[in-house]
Enzyme design. Structure first.
Site, short mmCIF file in Angstrom:
data_model
loop_
_atom_site.label_atom_id
_atom_site.label_comp_id
_atom_site.label_asym_id
_atom_site.label_seq_id
_atom_site.Cartn_x
_atom_site.Cartn_y
_atom_site.Cartn_z
CG PHE A 93 -8.04 5.81 6.86
CD1 PHE A 93 -8.37 4.87 5.92
CD2 PHE A 93 -7.30 5.40 7.96
CE1 PHE A 93 -8.01 3.54 6.05
CE2 PHE A 93 -6.93 4.07 8.11
CZ PHE A 93 -7.28 3.14 7.15
N GLY A 94 -11.07 7.28 5.35
CA GLY A 94 -12.14 6.68 4.57
C GLY A 94 -13.51 7.08 5.08
CE1 TYR A 95 -17.60 5.85 1.52
CE2 TYR A 95 -15.82 4.25 1.56
CZ TYR A 95 -16.72 5.01 0.85
OH TYR A 95 -16.75 4.95 -0.53
CG ASP A 96 -12.71 5.03 9.95
OD1 ASP A 96 -13.34 4.00 9.69
OD2 ASP A 96 -11.47 5.04 10.13
CG ASP A 151 -9.98 -4.77 -1.68
OD1 ASP A 151 -9.61 -3.58 -1.78
OD2 ASP A 151 -10.96 -5.21 -2.30
NE ARG A 159 -7.72 -0.88 8.02
CZ ARG A 159 -8.61 -0.19 7.31
NH1 ARG A 159 -9.06 -0.65 6.17
NH2 ARG A 159 -9.07 0.95 7.75
CE LYS A 168 -6.30 0.44 3.65
NZ LYS A 168 -6.61 -0.47 2.52
CB THR A 227 -0.92 0.03 1.23
OG1 THR A 227 -1.82 1.13 1.13
CG2 THR A 227 -0.13 0.17 2.52
#
Length: 212
Positions: free
Chosen positions: A161-164, A73, A194, A12, A7
């Site tokens: 991050f992302g949709y958190d 993923d 994760r 991450k 990545t």
């Protein structure tokens, strides 16, 4: 032992290093990312499942680096969207340029717009993670994890991050309704998709990856 995490997402890398340190002991694993090795052309994530995409990335990393390679993923599966964005979570809004934070916000805003008329009682969702370990000798291992919750209507929290910032996990102390972005790193690791997947993968790493 030295592992490659396939990545370029710095958050991450930090997250996985933290989880592996907790599971295997600090210093047991030195994690490097794609930015730490010689650059190679990354193949598209064409898999139809999280597991297929994790294996695609891990195989390429192991082939080009000759290091044991971990890839994951992960994505958001929204009940009202029939499980989408799913494997398309990271590119749901279709942005191909811009920094990661810009892409994350565009994806998040699109999901919120798509379920704007969905009643609160039907805004269930889950985060899903498939993690793969591919060794230079060709052996492959996969594990998975899930975190069930619901989506709120406005962004809350500065972590993650992302949709958190719009996802409220079900597994919280009674009376609490924090988003994943409002949880501490340790709290999130304990319940996240994760965290669950990488703790399972840590057991595989401990028994299957040769010690340096």
């Amino acid at each position: 032992m030295r592992l490659l995490l396939a990545t370029r997402n710095a958050k991450k890398l930090v997250e996985l290093q933290r989880i592996l340190d907790a599971a295997l002991g600090g210093g047991a694993v030195t994690l490097v990312g794609l930015g730490d090795i010689d650059e190679y052309d990354e193949v598209p994530e064409t898999g139809l499942t999280f597991e297929e995409n994790a294996l695609i990335k891990a195989r390429e990393g192991a082939r080009h680096s000759s290091l044991p390679t971990v890839a994951d993923d992960s994505g958001l599966a929204v009940d009202a969207l029939n499980g989408m964005p799913g494997v398309l979570s990271a590119r749901w809004a279709g942005l191909t340029t811009g920094d990661q934070a810009t892409k994350d916000r565009a994806n998040l805003d699109l999901v919120l717009a798509q379920i704007a008329d969905v009643p609160d009682a039907h805004r269930g969702a889950q985060f899903v993670c498939a993690a793969a370990l591919v060794l230079p000798d060709g052996r492959e291992f996969t594990v998975s994890g899930q975190m069930r919750g619901r989506l709120i209507r406005e962004v809350r929290g500065a972590g993650g991050f992302g949709y958190d910032p719009i996802f409220v996990p079900d597994r919280q102390p009674e009376g609490e309704s924090r988003t994943s972005a409002e949880l501490s790193a340790a709290e999130k690791d304990a319940i996240s998709h994760r965290g669950e997947a990488f703790r399972a993968l840590a057991k595989v790493i401990a028994t299957q990856v040769p010690q340096d």
